[in-house]
Scaffold this motif. Structure first.
Motif, mmCIF file in Angstrom:
data_model
loop_
_atom_site.group_PDB
_atom_site.id
_atom_site.type_symbol
_atom_site.label_atom_id
_atom_site.label_comp_id
_atom_site.label_asym_id
_atom_site.label_seq_id
_atom_site.Cartn_x
_atom_site.Cartn_y
_atom_site.Cartn_z
ATOM 1 N N LEU A 96 0.860 -1.177 0.000
ATOM 2 C CA LEU A 96 0.000 0.000 0.000
ATOM 3 C C LEU A 96 0.897 1.227 0.000
ATOM 4 N N LEU A 97 0.881 1.955 -1.109
ATOM 5 C CA LEU A 97 1.682 3.158 -1.296
ATOM 6 C C LEU A 97 0.762 4.368 -1.326
ATOM 7 N N PRO A 98 1.294 5.577 -1.136
ATOM 8 C CA PRO A 98 0.435 6.762 -1.097
ATOM 9 C C PRO A 98 -0.511 6.892 -2.288
ATOM 10 N N GLY A 99 -0.045 6.554 -3.476
ATOM 11 C CA GLY A 99 -0.875 6.700 -4.662
ATOM 12 C C GLY A 99 -2.097 5.811 -4.671
ATOM 13 N N GLU A 100 -2.069 4.710 -3.884
ATOM 14 C CA GLU A 100 -3.202 3.792 -3.847
ATOM 15 C C GLU A 100 -4.448 4.435 -3.226
ATOM 16 N N LEU A 101 -4.252 5.488 -2.460
ATOM 17 C CA LEU A 101 -5.372 6.130 -1.776
ATOM 18 C C LEU A 101 -5.928 7.321 -2.553
ATOM 19 N N ALA A 102 -5.337 7.642 -3.676
ATOM 20 C CA ALA A 102 -5.778 8.794 -4.466
ATOM 21 C C ALA A 102 -7.197 8.585 -4.982
ATOM 22 N N GLY A 103 -7.967 9.663 -4.970
ATOM 23 C CA GLY A 103 -9.320 9.624 -5.511
ATOM 24 C C GLY A 103 -10.397 9.274 -4.505
ATOM 25 N N HIS A 104 -10.012 8.979 -3.282
ATOM 26 C CA HIS A 104 -10.969 8.573 -2.252
ATOM 27 C C HIS A 104 -10.745 9.367 -0.970
ATOM 28 N N TRP A 105 -11.814 9.639 -0.259
ATOM 29 C CA TRP A 105 -11.692 10.037 1.138
ATOM 30 C C TRP A 105 -11.455 8.758 1.935
ATOM 31 N N SER A 152 -14.819 3.672 -7.756
ATOM 32 C CA SER A 152 -13.730 4.611 -8.053
ATOM 33 C C SER A 152 -13.702 5.811 -7.121
ATOM 34 N N THR A 153 -14.823 6.102 -6.449
ATOM 35 C CA THR A 153 -14.877 7.269 -5.568
ATOM 36 C C THR A 153 -15.348 6.922 -4.159
ATOM 37 N N ARG A 154 -15.743 5.696 -3.939
ATOM 38 C CA ARG A 154 -16.296 5.285 -2.640
ATOM 39 C C ARG A 154 -15.285 5.519 -1.519
ATOM 40 N N PRO A 155 -15.719 6.105 -0.392
ATOM 41 C CA PRO A 155 -14.792 6.277 0.735
ATOM 42 C C PRO A 155 -14.214 4.937 1.180
ATOM 43 N N ARG A 156 -13.041 5.016 1.770
ATOM 44 C CA ARG A 156 -12.352 3.804 2.205
ATOM 45 C C ARG A 156 -12.069 3.855 3.701
ATOM 46 N N VAL A 157 -11.950 2.668 4.264
ATOM 47 C CA VAL A 157 -11.500 2.513 5.648
ATOM 48 C C VAL A 157 -10.213 1.697 5.607
ATOM 49 N N LEU A 158 -9.162 2.233 6.225
ATOM 50 C CA LEU A 158 -7.866 1.552 6.287
ATOM 51 C C LEU A 158 -7.560 1.232 7.745
ATOM 52 N N PHE A 159 -7.475 -0.058 8.062
ATOM 53 C CA PHE A 159 -7.123 -0.518 9.401
ATOM 54 C C PHE A 159 -5.667 -0.950 9.387
ATOM 55 N N VAL A 160 -4.840 -0.303 10.192
ATOM 56 C CA VAL A 160 -3.405 -0.586 10.226
ATOM 57 C C VAL A 160 -3.061 -1.230 11.561
ATOM 58 N N SER A 161 -2.545 -2.439 11.514
ATOM 59 C CA SER A 161 -2.123 -3.105 12.749
ATOM 60 C C SER A 161 -0.763 -2.586 13.183
ATOM 61 N N VAL A 162 -0.681 -2.214 14.461
ATOM 62 C CA VAL A 162 0.591 -1.778 15.034
ATOM 63 C C VAL A 162 1.176 -2.886 15.912
ATOM 64 N N ASP A 163 0.785 -4.122 15.607
ATOM 65 C CA ASP A 163 1.279 -5.309 16.314
ATOM 66 C C ASP A 163 1.780 -6.344 15.306
ATOM 67 N N ALA A 189 -7.922 9.156 11.521
ATOM 68 C CA ALA A 189 -7.368 10.173 10.631
ATOM 69 C C ALA A 189 -8.201 10.224 9.366
ATOM 70 N N VAL A 190 -8.390 11.418 8.837
ATOM 71 C CA VAL A 190 -9.166 11.614 7.612
ATOM 72 C C VAL A 190 -8.206 12.076 6.518
ATOM 73 N N LEU A 191 -8.078 11.267 5.468
ATOM 74 C CA LEU A 191 -7.245 11.626 4.317
ATOM 75 C C LEU A 191 -8.146 12.071 3.177
ATOM 76 N N ASP A 192 -7.744 13.134 2.484
ATOM 77 C CA ASP A 192 -8.538 13.619 1.361
ATOM 78 C C ASP A 192 -8.186 12.855 0.090
ATOM 79 N N PRO A 193 -8.879 13.105 -1.028
ATOM 80 C CA PRO A 193 -8.611 12.352 -2.258
ATOM 81 C C PRO A 193 -7.220 12.565 -2.844
ATOM 82 N N GLN A 194 -6.459 13.510 -2.315
ATOM 83 C CA GLN A 194 -5.055 13.672 -2.721
ATOM 84 C C GLN A 194 -4.121 12.938 -1.771
#
Length: 221
Positions: A63-72, A106-117, A181-186
């Motif tokens: 998962l790289l920064p560009g993968e989140l482009a286009g979505h909240w 292509s525009t649907r908001p996403r939820v990203l769960f990141v494990s810190v374990d 955290a809320v990330l914008d489409p950029q």
């Protein structure tokens, strides 16, 4: 009593003032559009770019920064052995996700769960855990230094805490930020959904869903 000359001067001044007021209203630029009214999401005055990151997704891809482009995107950190906050938050987010399932992928908001374990949460285990709440949830992890850099960029923290202080290498839990955290489409850090550290009630999922739907509609070209 005013004399005739004084009366004429006052009339001219009044007419001039009314004319100036009318001209200001006529030629003034249109008022700025009101800010989007949100219930749960708190947007920053200015989004901030995130430093580069690379997380390992549950499907084996990066998962790289560009993968989140286009979505909240809503980002939440936690771990699969979490006894309360993580399953409660993911349950509430799943309820919100169901309310925007009809939007285009292509525009649907996403939820990203990141494990810190990462010691216990392999990508496969993490994916099974996250997808049990909602199939669209992105699940990822990384090594500790990468996770520390990523969470720091989101103003989040986590720490490994032994269950028995006399056994530092024994069973442990993870203390972590409970906010979203809320990330914008950029892919920039654009805001936050509030939450105190471990144990706080999460915001109303219906309010989260309404906010993300409104933000997504506002972003449409």
């Amino acid at each position: 009593m005013f004399n005739r000359t004084t009366l004429i001067i006052l009339c001219v001044a009044l007419a001039g003032g009314l004319g100036l007021l009318a001209a200001q209203r006529y030629f003034a630029a249109p008022a700025a559009a009101p800010a989007v009214q949100l219930q749960a999401v708190q947007l920053y005055p200015q989004p901030r770019p995130l430093p580069d990151f690379a997380l390992q997704q549950s499907d084996g891809t990066q998962l790289l920064p560009g993968e989140l482009a286009g979505h909240w995107t809503l980002v939440f950190i936690g771990f699969t052995h979490c006894p309360d906050v993580c399953p409660m938050t993911l349950t509430h987010l799943a309820r919100a996700q169901r309310q925007w399932e009809a939007l285009p992928a292509s525009t649907r908001p996403r939820v990203l769960f990141v494990s810190v374990d990462p010691e216990r949460d392999t990508p496969e285990r993490l994916g099974e855990y996250a997808h049990a709440f909602h199939r669209d949830t992105l699940a990822a992890t990384a090594d500790i230094p990468s996770l520390e850099a990523f969470t720091r960029s989101l103003s989040m923290v986590f720490a490994k805490v032994p269950l028995d202080p006399d056994m530092p290498d024994g069973p442990y839990t993870i203390d972590h930020s409970a906010s979203l955290a809320v990330l914008d489409p950029q892919g920039r850090m654009a805001g936050v959904v509030s939450g105190r550290l471990l144990g706080a009630e999460t915001p109303d999922p219906d309010a989260i869903a309404a906010d993300l739907l409104r933000l997504t509609n506002e972003h449409r070209p």
